[in-house]
Design an enzyme around this catalytic site. Sequence first.
Site, PDB file in Angstrom:
ATOM      1  CD  GLN A 191      -2.952   0.890   2.154  1.00 45.25           C
ATOM      2  OE1 GLN A 191      -3.757  -0.018   2.139  1.00 45.25           O
ATOM      3  NE2 GLN A 191      -2.581   1.707   3.628  1.00 45.25           N
ATOM      4  CD  GLU A 227      -2.966   7.402   3.060  1.00 49.94           C
ATOM      5  OE1 GLU A 227      -1.603   7.169   3.128  1.00 49.94           O
ATOM      6  OE2 GLU A 227      -3.386   6.836   4.067  1.00 49.94           O
ATOM      7  CG  ASP A 258       0.568   0.134   5.549  1.00 49.26           C
ATOM      8  OD1 ASP A 258       0.524  -0.931   5.794  1.00 49.26           O
ATOM      9  OD2 ASP A 258      -0.265   1.019   5.746  1.00 49.26           O
ATOM     10  CD  GLU A 271       1.077   0.905   8.922  1.00 53.61           C
ATOM     11  OE1 GLU A 271       2.011   1.991   8.810  1.00 53.61           O
ATOM     12  OE2 GLU A 271      -0.289   1.101   8.470  1.00 53.61           O
ATOM     13  CE  LYS A 330      -4.663   3.950  10.132  1.00 53.77           C
ATOM     14  NZ  LYS A 330      -4.838   2.942   9.199  1.00 53.77           N
ATOM     15  NE  ARG A 386      -7.864   4.896   8.812  1.00 54.54           N
ATOM     16  CZ  ARG A 386      -8.667   3.885   9.238  1.00 54.54           C
ATOM     17  NH1 ARG A 386      -9.200   3.872  10.431  1.00 54.54           N
ATOM     18  NH2 ARG A 386      -8.692   2.626   8.500  1.00 54.54           N
ATOM     19  CB  SER A 387      -7.041   6.184   2.853  1.00 53.29           C
ATOM     20  OG  SER A 387      -8.000   5.604   3.083  1.00 53.29           O
ATOM     21  CE  LYS A 440       1.449   4.753   7.072  1.00 55.85           C
ATOM     22  NZ  LYS A 440       0.394   3.871   7.038  1.00 55.85           N
TER      23      LYS A 440
HETATM   24  P1  PGA Z   1      -6.694   3.672   5.416  1.00 61.55           P
HETATM   25  O1  PGA Z   1      -5.113   3.408   5.186  1.00 61.55           O
HETATM   26  O2  PGA Z   1      -6.921   4.790   6.102  1.00 61.55           O
HETATM   27  O3  PGA Z   1      -7.276   3.565   4.135  1.00 61.55           O
HETATM   28  O4  PGA Z   1      -7.236   2.424   6.396  1.00 61.55           O
HETATM   29  C1  PGA Z   1      -3.969   3.831   5.905  1.00 61.55           C
HETATM   30  C2  PGA Z   1      -3.152   2.764   6.474  1.00 61.55           C
HETATM   31  O5  PGA Z   1      -3.261   1.459   6.247  1.00 61.55           O
HETATM   32  O6  PGA Z   1      -2.466   3.202   7.279  1.00 61.55           O
HETATM   33 ZN    ZN Z   2      -1.578   0.767   7.440  1.00 60.33          ZN
END
Ligand code: PGA
Ligand code: ZN
Length: 423
Positions: free
Chosen positions: A165, A208, A245, A288, A340, A369-370, A391
Amino acid sequence: MKISKVLGYQVLDSRGRPTVAASISLTDGTTHTARVPSGASTGVHEAKELRDIGGEYSEVFYAGLSVWQAVENINRVIAPCLVEELIDLAAVDNLLVDLDPSADHAKLGANATLAVSLAASIAAAHSQNRSLARYFQPESELNIPMPMVNILSGGAHANEAMDIQDLLIVPIGATSFTQALSWIVAIRETAAELGRMSGFVTNLIADEGGLAIPFDSVEKACQFVINAIEACGLKAGDQVSLALDVASTQFFQNGVYNLRNAKKIFSSEQFVTYINDLVSNYPIVSIEDPFAEDDWITWQKFVQIAPKKLQVLGDDLLTTNLTRLNRAIDEKSANSILIKANQNGLVTSTLNVLKQAKANNFKTVVSARSRENEDSWLADLATGWAAGQIKVGSTHGSERNSKWNRLLELEVIEETKFLNPYI
Ligand code: PGA
Ligand code: ZN
């Protein structure tokens, strides 16, 4: 100071999807607002945000993803209990738990509870005449976190341009946040230029703010980012390191890790070897979600053989959840946790998770978050909680830069030191 009004309403996030905002007005005439983020690669163990899909509030124009039910819960259920009360974050969070005792906040919706909890933090800080960072740490130097910044995006954030990712950089040799960010921007823009010279579209960005350049192997992607670092006159590994990640839950299917771009399928055991080779062959300081959210035994096996200094970071594995963190501490499944707030649903219990992690020598990375928004409370939480790392995504998109800009501001207006958790 007392609460005079609480208002929930629907706004849009950075991907054009509805999200919840909450405003708390105080008796001094001020109003304090927070908007909540949302994930795309969401772990199954996260607190449950309410979406109207299929329900009576469902709106066809938002593909059923509106949040009117969560907004109603703020305005009809939560607000009447808070108006006329003193502004006090712990009391607000306790009330939210009384109203919805479920562990995942499914009744009120974690998007409703977090919006109110965050707005209450911001209002409480104001009532003490403090910034949000100072509210959590009133005395002594604030710790500006080390940024971990997305350069290449893949997986659910970039139409699977890469199997993993995020390929991120960590400016471990920088001595201030201001310097760190200048390096990052230079590397991000150089990477875009290198990608463009190789014939890729680099002015369209991923969820992101990263570059969605297709790579059929993680190794090639790592080498590409190392080239960008070195083209800026910086030393990969000494001054700027890599972080991944892997978000492997996304490609863990039927008990195997299926890297579709690389056209390789790994058993859990084989994937441990693959990940260990990666972190040994490239200057990677943090990894991650290398394994899936419930593949606990594989996490444990990896920690046993991984380089001691490597940050093994649990996101989907731990979901900012105290029970899951405690299991990881007991079983030594990871050595650091992504924090988060919306995986958890309340500010105070998110902070409790962070404190428990630190008390057990886990490193902590506060994360966006994304699907984000223009708010910058994340920068204050990471700083006021002395998380050590943050992050946020990349350096494109104001929903990302609002957080970086707030850290630049904190570094100028407050007494601070820049934390380096990698020394
Ligand atoms: P997400 O991705 O906000 O789409 O869950 C962020 C991450 O995986 O760190
Ligand atoms: Zn993640």
